[in-house]
Design an enzyme around this catalytic site. Structure first.
Site, PDB file in Angstrom:
ATOM      1  N   CYS A 116      35.103  34.126  28.013  1.00 25.34           N
ATOM      2  CA  CYS A 116      35.147  33.699  29.179  1.00 25.34           C
ATOM      3  C   CYS A 116      34.972  32.147  29.273  1.00 25.34           C
ATOM      4  CB  CYS A 116      34.537  34.420  30.476  1.00 25.34           C
ATOM      5  SG  CYS A 116      35.272  36.155  30.706  1.00 25.34           S
ATOM      6  N   CYS A 139      30.751  35.395  29.578  1.00 23.63           N
ATOM      7  CA  CYS A 139      30.530  35.863  28.239  1.00 23.63           C
ATOM      8  C   CYS A 139      30.742  34.492  27.434  1.00 23.63           C
ATOM      9  CB  CYS A 139      31.299  37.011  27.751  1.00 23.63           C
ATOM     10  SG  CYS A 139      32.939  36.705  27.821  1.00 23.63           S
ATOM     11  N   GLU A 170      37.491  35.540  34.901  1.00 24.37           N
ATOM     12  CA  GLU A 170      37.610  34.384  34.514  1.00 24.37           C
ATOM     13  C   GLU A 170      39.094  34.239  33.594  1.00 24.37           C
ATOM     14  OE1 GLU A 170      33.043  34.550  33.811  1.00 24.37           O
ATOM     15  OE2 GLU A 170      34.769  35.922  33.819  1.00 24.37           O
ATOM     16  N   HIS A 186      38.735  40.169  32.343  1.00 24.03           N
ATOM     17  CA  HIS A 186      37.532  39.786  32.877  1.00 24.03           C
ATOM     18  C   HIS A 186      38.210  38.827  34.083  1.00 24.03           C
ATOM     19  CE1 HIS A 186      34.378  40.285  29.330  1.00 24.03           C
ATOM     20  NE2 HIS A 186      35.063  41.435  29.838  1.00 24.03           N
ATOM     21  N   ARG A 236      24.223  60.812  28.250  1.00 21.92           N
ATOM     22  CA  ARG A 236      25.477  61.224  27.749  1.00 21.92           C
ATOM     23  C   ARG A 236      26.398  60.343  28.628  1.00 21.92           C
ATOM     24  NH1 ARG A 236      24.570  67.720  27.455  1.00 21.92           N
ATOM     25  NH2 ARG A 236      23.549  67.852  25.547  1.00 21.92           N
TER      26      ARG A 236
END
Length: 211
Positions: free
Chosen positions: A91, A81, A58, A56, A183
């Site tokens: 993060c 998050c 961060e 991520h 899908r």
């Protein structure tokens, strides 16, 4: 939590958005996020979500800032998050442990691993949190990710070249388009494209085309 919007916040959030924009179409199943760390008006580190969705933004920017992160401000396009599906350090943890004093957020993340948990963790550790800076631009960065969270399907838009999209949606106009898109959503795609034509018209008629 306060709502930010001063000139400096806008300048640095715009840079974070630029970083994320450059990664659009490369980070699925995660959204493209930008993070800029600023100390005394100077950028000391910056990063965007890596190809494939990890690391991520961060967790790249904080180590790059090193000791300069202490007392700094982090500008993040999407709420950090508060937990990770992988069980790894979130993060929000990276930010709080670094000594960063303030976090400015562009848009909130409704996913189960954020949804206010990131902000809550930051505030519990005494960080100042501001939000809503260039919010519409920040939300646009993760529109496909949010669409997949809500519907289980990637967002489909008309494009001539597919720049910034995860993939081209290639299907017969007569197929079960909702099933085909579901899908792709299960496979992690968030934002796909098709040129104008019969398939686009079929998607439009089915209410599956975002315009």
């Amino acid at each position: 939590m306060t709502t930010a919007g001063n000139e400096q916040d806008i300048v640095f959030m715009r840079r974070a958005i630029e970083l994320a924009n450059a990664r659009m179409g490369q980070t699925w199943p995660n959204p493209a996020v930008g993070c800029v760390i600023v100390k005394d008006g100077v950028v000391v580190a910056e990063a965007a979500t890596a190809a494939g969705g990890r690391p991520h933004a961060e967790e790249q920017a904080v180590p790059a800032a090193g000791g300069l992160a202490k007392g700094a401000t982090a500008y993040v396009t999407l709420e950090p998050c508060g937990a990770r599906s992988s069980g790894r350090k979130s993060c929000a943890h990276f930010l709080t442990e670094s000594g960063i004093a303030r976090v400015v957020i562009g848009a909130f993340d409704p996913s189960p691993f954020a949804s206010g948990r990131g902000v809550e963790r930051l505030r519990e550790e005494g960080l100042e949190v501001s939000s809503g800076v260039l919010e519409s631009e920040a939300i646009a960065l993760c529109e496909g990710f949010l669409h997949r969270l809500e519907t289980g399907r990637p967002m489909v838009r008309v494009s001539e070249d597919g720049q910034g999209f995860d993939a081209r949606f290639a299907s017969s106009p007569n197929a079960d388009l909702k099933t085909e898109l579901s899908r792709l959503g299960e496979a992690g795609y968030t934002r796909v494209w098709t040129p104008e034509g019969q398939l686009a018209e079929a998607l439009r008629a089915s209410g599956l085309l975002t315009e």
